[in-house]
Design a protein around this motif. Structure first.
Motif, PDB file in Angstrom:
ATOM      1  N   SER A 120     -29.277 -22.147   1.875  1.00 23.37           N
ATOM      2  CA  SER A 120     -28.624 -21.068   2.613  1.00 23.37           C
ATOM      3  C   SER A 120     -29.559 -20.524   3.675  1.00 23.37           C
ATOM      4  O   SER A 120     -30.753 -20.313   3.412  1.00 23.37           O
ATOM      5  CB  SER A 120     -28.204 -19.940   1.671  1.00 23.37           C
ATOM      6  OG  SER A 120     -27.731 -18.823   2.386  1.00 23.37           O
TER       7      SER A 120
ATOM      8  N   HIS B  15     -31.075 -24.241  -6.379  1.00 14.33           N
ATOM      9  CA  HIS B  15     -30.318 -23.210  -5.659  1.00 14.33           C
ATOM     10  C   HIS B  15     -29.664 -23.847  -4.450  1.00 14.33           C
ATOM     11  O   HIS B  15     -30.232 -24.743  -3.815  1.00 14.33           O
ATOM     12  CB  HIS B  15     -31.232 -22.065  -5.207  1.00 14.33           C
ATOM     13  CG  HIS B  15     -31.853 -21.321  -6.352  1.00 14.33           C
ATOM     14  ND1 HIS B  15     -31.284 -20.215  -6.928  1.00 14.33           N
ATOM     15  CD2 HIS B  15     -33.002 -21.556  -7.041  1.00 14.33           C
ATOM     16  CE1 HIS B  15     -32.039 -19.780  -7.910  1.00 14.33           C
ATOM     17  NE2 HIS B  15     -33.105 -20.574  -8.007  1.00 14.33           N
ATOM     18  N   GLU B  16     -28.462 -23.379  -4.138  1.00 11.63           N
ATOM     19  CA  GLU B  16     -27.770 -23.885  -2.962  1.00 11.63           C
ATOM     20  C   GLU B  16     -28.568 -23.510  -1.704  1.00 11.63           C
ATOM     21  O   GLU B  16     -29.078 -22.398  -1.590  1.00 11.63           O
ATOM     22  CB  GLU B  16     -26.365 -23.290  -2.861  1.00 11.63           C
ATOM     23  CG  GLU B  16     -25.383 -23.854  -3.870  1.00 11.63           C
ATOM     24  CD  GLU B  16     -25.060 -25.322  -3.611  1.00 11.63           C
ATOM     25  OE1 GLU B  16     -25.257 -25.784  -2.469  1.00 11.63           O
ATOM     26  OE2 GLU B  16     -24.625 -25.994  -4.562  1.00 11.63           O
TER      27      GLU B  16
ATOM     28  N   PRO C 147     -21.136 -21.093  -9.264  1.00 11.63           N
ATOM     29  CA  PRO C 147     -22.399 -21.376  -9.957  1.00 11.63           C
ATOM     30  C   PRO C 147     -22.159 -21.791 -11.401  1.00 11.63           C
ATOM     31  O   PRO C 147     -21.165 -21.397 -12.026  1.00 11.63           O
ATOM     32  CB  PRO C 147     -23.130 -20.035  -9.878  1.00 11.63           C
ATOM     33  CG  PRO C 147     -22.048 -19.013  -9.775  1.00 11.63           C
ATOM     34  CD  PRO C 147     -20.955 -19.664  -8.988  1.00 11.63           C
TER      35      PRO C 147
ATOM     36  N   GLU D  67     -27.450 -19.424  -4.234  1.00  7.81           N
ATOM     37  CA  GLU D  67     -26.715 -19.397  -5.501  1.00  7.81           C
ATOM     38  C   GLU D  67     -27.255 -20.468  -6.450  1.00  7.81           C
ATOM     39  O   GLU D  67     -27.552 -21.585  -6.032  1.00  7.81           O
ATOM     40  CB  GLU D  67     -25.228 -19.641  -5.253  1.00  7.81           C
ATOM     41  CG  GLU D  67     -24.495 -18.471  -4.617  1.00  7.81           C
ATOM     42  CD  GLU D  67     -24.268 -17.351  -5.614  1.00  7.81           C
ATOM     43  OE1 GLU D  67     -24.249 -17.626  -6.832  1.00  7.81           O
ATOM     44  OE2 GLU D  67     -24.118 -16.196  -5.187  1.00  7.81           O
TER      45      GLU D  67
ATOM     46  N   THR E 206     -27.441 -23.527  -8.907  1.00  9.61           N
ATOM     47  CA  THR E 206     -26.646 -24.740  -8.963  1.00  9.61           C
ATOM     48  C   THR E 206     -27.398 -25.786  -9.762  1.00  9.61           C
ATOM     49  O   THR E 206     -28.579 -25.600 -10.101  1.00  9.61           O
ATOM     50  CB  THR E 206     -26.354 -25.272  -7.549  1.00  9.61           C
ATOM     51  OG1 THR E 206     -25.382 -26.318  -7.620  1.00  9.61           O
ATOM     52  CG2 THR E 206     -27.607 -25.807  -6.881  1.00  9.61           C
TER      53      THR E 206
END
Length: 392
Positions: free
Chosen positions: A84, A81-82, A30, A93, A95
């Motif tokens: 998921s 955010h990633e 991150p 996470e 990003t």
């Protein structure tokens, strides 16, 4: 210029150019809190002054606005955010991403596990979405990947509790509504995958189109086969889309045998519930009643242990003493619920036919004594006993 500031934030975060993996130095880590803070300030400034940043001195839109948006679309300076499948929307996470790889918050139900989302407060004017390359509408393959990721958990174990995720019924209702709206524009390979993927929500399970039918007369086959009345997404798929993905009126022999061949892998090592055992028995009976039915060693057979195994690994237990001498799991005994005529149609073999008892190589049996010797030995023992002495 604003573009220079955006590129500086991308560089500060160690983010690689568009097309490379996101994360610090492309390694998936991150961005630092400082980089995220600067990205948030710059992104907010962009949205608050978007018209001014894309207009000429006299306030009129110019060709340079398109150039500005095209250049900005590939700079990773937007906090996100990633994607998921382990968390709900905006839960991955932290990003930095660019417009060209971001989906809109309003499309979160369609893509959150497969694409990063643009925060609602950072949404630019709709007139510039295309110039910025935003993923709207989301690509069909991305929506499909997202839907498949969501099916990793059974519907009755829906793990996404936050409000932005919504219920499993609402999410799959949105997915199927999107598919119906854009079916004709979807690539043929995506349409083909949708026709086989287990994405139809039926209560506590996800079902593939080949196991859903319009008929209401096969309740005993549920939950392995389902009626369209059991579809529980809100809204449910339209009749047109159900026909397009291959939902039929009645199950044919090919539909039944296809399911019977798939079940051993689907339930590998997993005990069937009582309803699933009843359904498997009903499917076997219904298939065997067809004149064109042929036994197959790959068909699923319910066992005494509650499993669904291939017919090639299943026997009729006519010799329990043999089974006790075998390693567990080598063979499975067919359920007693299979009636003799059905066992014959399935060509199930008997345990005594497939297991043979032989002496180990080199072993030579030896008899310790003849019958006469054994009788004489018993007589001698009696003569030496206290009872015999007392009687004498």
């Amino acid at each position: 210029s604003f573009l220079d500031c955006a590129r500086k934030v991308q560089s500060l975060a160690g983010a690689l150019p568009f097309g490379s993996p996101r994360g610090s130095n492309g390694e998936g880590g991150p961005p630092t809190p400082d980089a995220l803070s600067r990205a948030a300030l710059l992104s907010t400034h962009l949205i608050e002054h978007f018209v001014a940043l894309t207009a000429s001195d006299d306030g009129a839109e110019t060709q340079s606005a398109s150039d500005f948006c095209a250049a900005l679309s590939r700079v990773r300076f937007l906090p996100s955010h990633e994607p998921s499948a382990a968390v709900g929307p905006h839960g991955g996470e932290p990003t930095l991403a660019c417009f060209a790889e971001l989906a809109l918050h309003q499309d979160r139900h369609l893509v959150w596990t497969a694409a990063p989302l643009l925060k609602r407060e950072l949404t630019p004017p709709r007139s510039h979405w295309q110039e910025l390359g935003l993923l709207h509408p989301p690509p069909a393959a991305t929506v499909l990947d997202h839907a498949l990721a969501l099916t990793a958990n059974p519907p009755d174990q829906w793990p996404y509790k936050d409000e932005s995720a919504g219920s499993v019924e609402a999410v799959f209702g949105a997915i199927w509504a999107h598919i119906a709206d854009r079916w004709l524009q979807m690539p043929l390979d995506v349409r083909s995958r949708l026709s086989t993927a287990p994405l139809l929500l039926c209560g506590a399970s996800f079902i593939s189109p080949s196991r859903v039918f319009r008929s209401r007369d096969f309740g005993l086959c549920q939950p392995i086969l389902q009626s369209i009345n059991a579809l529980s997404s809100e809204p449910p798929p339209t009749e047109a889309i159900l026909s397009s993905i291959g939902v039929k009126d009645e199950p044919m022999l090919t539909d039944l045998t296809r399911a019977l061949k798939q079940l051993p892998d689907e339930y590998d090592g997993v005990r069937l519930t009582p309803a699933e055992r009843r359904a498997l028995l009903a499917i076997l009976k219904q298939a065997a009643e067809h004149s064109g039915f042929r036994a197959d060693p790959n068909y699923a057979i319910p066992t005494q242990g509650g499993l669904a195994v291939r017919a090639s690994a299943c026997v009729i237990n006519d010799a329990p003493w043999l089974l006790r001498r075998m390693k567990p799991g080598v063979l499975h005994c067919a359920s007693d619920a299979l009636e003799p005529p059905l066992r014959q149609r399935l060509h199930l073999k008997r345990l005594s036919e497939v297991v043979h008892v032989r002496l180990a190589p080199g072993f030579e049996p030896r008899v310790d004594g003849t019958t006469e010797e054994l009788e004489a030995h018993e007589l001698t023992n009696r003569m030496r006993s206290m009872d015999f002495a007392a009687a004498a």
